[in-house]
Design an enzyme around this catalytic site. Structure first.
Site, PDB file in Angstrom:
ATOM      1  N   SER A  13       0.747  -1.072  -0.036  1.00 38.41           N
ATOM      2  CA  SER A  13       0.030   0.210  -0.055  1.00 38.41           C
ATOM      3  C   SER A  13       0.850   1.372  -0.013  1.00 38.41           C
ATOM      4  CB  SER A  13      -1.040   0.034   1.065  1.00 38.41           C
ATOM      5  OG  SER A  13      -0.323   0.383   2.383  1.00 38.41           O
ATOM      6  N   ASN A  14       2.070   1.199   0.788  1.00 35.51           N
ATOM      7  CA  ASN A  14       2.860   2.248   0.419  1.00 35.51           C
ATOM      8  C   ASN A  14       3.486   2.581  -0.823  1.00 35.51           C
ATOM      9  OD1 ASN A  14       3.184   3.944   3.081  1.00 35.51           O
ATOM     10  ND2 ASN A  14       3.298   1.628   3.695  1.00 35.51           N
ATOM     11  N   HIS A 109       8.242   3.403   8.823  1.00 43.70           N
ATOM     12  CA  HIS A 109       7.973   2.470   9.797  1.00 43.70           C
ATOM     13  C   HIS A 109       6.730   2.830  10.777  1.00 43.70           C
ATOM     14  CE1 HIS A 109       9.037  -0.224  13.139  1.00 43.70           C
ATOM     15  NE2 HIS A 109       8.725   0.728  13.893  1.00 43.70           N
TER      16      HIS A 109
HETATM   17  C1  GRF Z   1       3.669  -0.682   7.004  1.00 38.65           C
HETATM   18  O1  GRF Z   1       3.039  -0.532   8.148  1.00 38.65           O
HETATM   19  C2  GRF Z   1       5.187   0.089   6.992  1.00 38.65           C
HETATM   20  O2  GRF Z   1       5.324   0.986   7.850  1.00 38.65           O
HETATM   21  C3  GRF Z   1       5.795  -1.383   7.491  1.00 38.65           C
HETATM   22  O3  GRF Z   1       5.533  -2.525   6.796  1.00 38.65           O
HETATM   23  C4  GRF Z   1       3.831  -2.009   6.496  1.00 38.65           C
HETATM   24  C5  GRF Z   1       4.096  -2.083   5.188  1.00 38.65           C
HETATM   25  O4  GRF Z   1       2.722  -2.247   4.384  1.00 38.65           O
HETATM   26  N1  GRF Z   1       7.167  -1.219   7.278  1.00 38.65           N
HETATM   27  P1  GRF Z   1       2.484  -2.052   2.922  1.00 38.65           P
HETATM   28  O5  GRF Z   1       3.201  -3.320   2.247  1.00 38.65           O
HETATM   29  O6  GRF Z   1       3.076  -0.837   2.496  1.00 38.65           O
HETATM   30  O7  GRF Z   1       0.926  -2.009   2.667  1.00 38.65           O
END
Ligand code: GRF
Length: 200
Positions: A13-14, A109
């Site tokens: 999702s990021n 994070h």
């Molecule tokens: C997020 O909560 C990020 O902070 C952590 O892992 C998760 C990844 O989520 N490092 P996504 O794969 O980006 O949805």
């Protein structure tokens, strides 16, 4: 235009937030490649849907961390990647990798670092009983979740929160500050003074 390499292990999702920020003109960059250590990472589909090259580099195929890190660095360099963005990438990167991309590896994070590093930052916050939680974007060093901090955003912890509801609230902030932090790094003019990132 700067070339990003995004490393994922899962949902992505990021990664999507980065793709959307580029499409929306909020981030002047291109994602040259998305690399996952897991073939089943859902984020790979998001990359493909956006027309971005994907590479699967399973860490188990390499004898040790140093060999894996070399393969990763080679894959990124061969595609002209200038800034590496970890987005839910669940592998530690060693000194060798970091040295290949000095001050050019970022991570997001789900806690207000230095509180609650490592896995399950949201659950750690809930169990500790803090009233304010949040998200951090930081430079990656060989020490886990300990590099200089670029941006942070806070959210309240509510009495009725579960790990899921708190994670959702934090994630919305991750999606907001990660593209912004990337844009600020690419814009230049910042300095690292001790542990502090100071913007121009
Ligand atoms: C997020 O909560 C990020 O902070 C952590 O892992 C998760 C990844 O989520 N490092 P996504 O794969 O980006 O949805």
């Amino acid at each position: 235009m700067s070339s990003l390499g995004v490393l994922i292990s899962g949902r992505g999702s990021n990664l999507q937030a980065i793709i959307d920020a580029i499409a929306g003109g909020r981030l002047n960059a291109r994602v040259a490649v998305v690399i996952s250590n897991r073939a089943d990472a859902a984020g790979l589909e998001r990359a493909r849907a956006a027309g971005i090259e994907t590479v699967v580099l399973p860490h188990k195929a390499y004898p040790d961390r140093a060999a894996y890190d070399r393969a990763l660095a080679t894959a990124l360099k061969s595609r002209g990647v200038e800034l590496v963005c970890l987005a839910g990438f669940m592998r530690l990167l060693g000194e060798g990798f970091i040295a290949e991309f000095p001050n050019a590896v970022l991570n997001v994070h789900p806690s207000l670092l230095p509180a609650f590093p490592g896995v399950d930052g949201q659950r750690q916050a809930l169990e500790h009983g803090v009233k304010i939680a949040g998200a951090t974007v930081h430079f990656v060093t060989a020490d886990l979740d300990a590099g200089p901090i670029l941006l942070q955003a806070a959210v309240p912890v509510l009495d009725g929160d579960t790990e899921e509801t708190l994670s959702t609230r934090i994630l919305a902030e991750e999606h907001r500050i990660y593209p912004e932090a990337i844009a600020r790094v690419l814009a230049g003019g910042w300095q690292i003074q001790g542990r502090r990132v100071v913007f121009a």
